[in-house]
Design a protein around this motif. Structure first.
Motif, mmCIF file in Angstrom:
data_model
loop_
_atom_site.group_PDB
_atom_site.id
_atom_site.type_symbol
_atom_site.label_atom_id
_atom_site.label_comp_id
_atom_site.label_asym_id
_atom_site.label_seq_id
_atom_site.Cartn_x
_atom_site.Cartn_y
_atom_site.Cartn_z
ATOM 1 N N ASP A 97 0.843 -1.199 0.000
ATOM 2 C CA ASP A 97 0.000 0.000 0.000
ATOM 3 C C ASP A 97 0.878 1.248 0.000
ATOM 4 O O ASP A 97 0.595 2.216 -0.708
ATOM 5 N N GLU A 98 1.945 1.198 0.778
ATOM 6 C CA GLU A 98 2.859 2.343 0.855
ATOM 7 C C GLU A 98 3.548 2.589 -0.479
ATOM 8 O O GLU A 98 3.639 3.743 -0.936
ATOM 9 N N SER A 99 4.032 1.534 -1.119
ATOM 10 C CA SER A 99 4.754 1.731 -2.382
ATOM 11 C C SER A 99 3.818 2.204 -3.489
ATOM 12 O O SER A 99 4.196 3.036 -4.314
ATOM 13 N N LEU A 100 2.585 1.679 -3.516
ATOM 14 C CA LEU A 100 1.615 2.185 -4.489
ATOM 15 C C LEU A 100 1.343 3.663 -4.251
ATOM 16 O O LEU A 100 1.312 4.466 -5.200
ATOM 17 N N SER A 101 1.152 4.036 -2.996
ATOM 18 C CA SER A 101 0.914 5.438 -2.666
ATOM 19 C C SER A 101 2.084 6.314 -3.093
ATOM 20 O O SER A 101 1.894 7.419 -3.612
ATOM 21 N N ASP A 102 3.313 5.811 -2.922
ATOM 22 C CA ASP A 102 4.496 6.567 -3.332
ATOM 23 C C ASP A 102 4.516 6.783 -4.847
ATOM 24 O O ASP A 102 4.871 7.863 -5.328
ATOM 25 N N VAL A 103 4.149 5.736 -5.605
ATOM 26 C CA VAL A 103 4.113 5.863 -7.062
ATOM 27 C C VAL A 103 3.026 6.853 -7.480
ATOM 28 O O VAL A 103 3.235 7.693 -8.369
#
Length: 258
Positions: free
Chosen positions: A25-31
Motif C-alpha cells: 500500500d505504501e509503495s503504491l501510494s508513493d508511485v
C-alpha cells in the motif's frame, strides 16, 4: 494523449500487508504521489494485472479508492495470475473499465492472459478472436496491453511463465500495420524490444523489482515505478519509465521466492 501504465501492485487483503518486507500500500501510494507531481497532463491509467496479491473485494476496492484519492484519472484494469478475473468483472464500468478503450485517434485493447490456478499465461481463443475483431473494426492506431510476457525477458525463472501461445498472438498482431505496441507487466522490471513493425515493452512493478538477467529468483534494488505513453494523432508513440526517488522499504533481498 498521455497514458499511464501501473502494474503488479500486489495489494493484500488488509491495509499494510507486506510482500517480502515491503508494504505494498505504501509503495503504491508513493508511485501515485510521483504521478501526481510529474504527470499532470495524463489522461488515463491502465493497471496491467496482479492488482491484488490475493483476490479479495477489499484489495480491489482499496486500489480504486487510493487512485481516486491520489491520482484521480479514469482507470482500466486487466487480470494477472494473482487476480481473479470473475471478481474484477463485478466492478461497474463507472468505477473501472476493461477490455477496450477508444479515443479520437487511438484504440487501446486489454487482453486477459490469466489462467486460473496457474502462473503461466495463455490467450484464450475467444480473446484472440476479440482482438482480431477490434483490429478489423477500426484502423485507429492500436496499443495492446496484457499481463504476461509474450517473449522471454532474460530471467530463466520467470520466463517459464510466458504466454504459452505467444507466437499465435504475435502473428495476429503482425497482420495489422496500425498496431503500434504490445505492453505487459508480470516481470517486475523494464524490458524493451520489437517484433516486426511494433514495439514490445514491459513495465516495473509499483512494489518489489526483479533483478534483470537472473537465472534464479532475485530482487533488484531499483525503485518502484510506472510507464508513460505519449500517443500522437499521426500514430507516433513515445514511452518511458519513471521511478520514485530512492527510499528504504526494508525489503528482504535474501528471499528465494514470493
Amino acid at each position: 494523449m498521455r497514458l499511464i501504465q501501473i502494474t503488479d501492485c500486489h495489494l493484500g487483503s488488509r491495509p499494510g500487508d507486506t510482500l517480502l518486507g515491503l508494504n505494498t500500500d505504501e509503495s503504491l501510494s508513493d508511485v501515485l504521489q510521483c504521478l501526481s507531481q510529474r504527470e499532470g497532463r495524463a489522461n488515463f491509467v491502465v493497471a496491467s494485472g496482479d492488482v491484488a496479491a490475493e483476490p479479495t473485494v477489499e484489495a480491489y476496492e482499496r486500489f480504486l479508492e487510493t487512485l481516486r484519492d491520489q491520482f484521480d484519472r479514469p482507470v482500466a484494469w486487466l487480470s494477472g495470475n494473482h487476480d481473479l478475473d470473475a471478481m474484477m468483472r463485478t466492478f461497474p464500468v463507472e468505477a473501472v473499465q476493461r477490455e477496450y478503450l477508444e479515443f479520437d485517434h487511438w484504440q487501446v485493447i486489454l487482453l486477459d492472459s490469466s489462467v486460473p490456478g496457474f502462473e503461466h499465461g495463455e490467450i484464450a481463443l475467444e480473446e484472440l478472436a476479440r482482438l482480431r475483431q477490434c483490429l478489423e473494426a477500426s484502423n485507429k492506431h492500436a496499443l495492446v496491453f496484457v499481463h504476461h510476457q509474450p517473449v522471454p525477458v532474460g530471467c530463466d525463472w520467470i520466463d517459464q511463465y510466458v504466454i504459452r501461445n505467444a507466437p499465435q498472438l504475435l502473428d495476429l498482431l503482425s497482420e495489422y500495420t496500425h498496431v503500434k505496441g504490445l505492453v505487459w507487466g508480470h516481470v517486475h522490471q523494464e524490458f524493451q524490444s520489437a517484433h516486426k513493425h511494433f514495439m514490445l515493452r514491459s513495465t516495473p512493478s509499483t512494489c518489489i523489482q526483479f533483478k534483470p538477467n537472473s537465472t534464479e529468483f532475485a530482487l533488484d534494488t531499483t525503485m518502484p515505478g510506472y510507464r508513460w505513453f505519449e500517443l500522437y494523432d499521426d500514430g507516433r508513440l513515445e514511452t518511458g519509465v519513471d521511478r520514485i526517488d530512492a527510499k528504504s522499504y526494508g525489503i528482504d533481498f535474501a528471499s528465494s521466492g514470493y
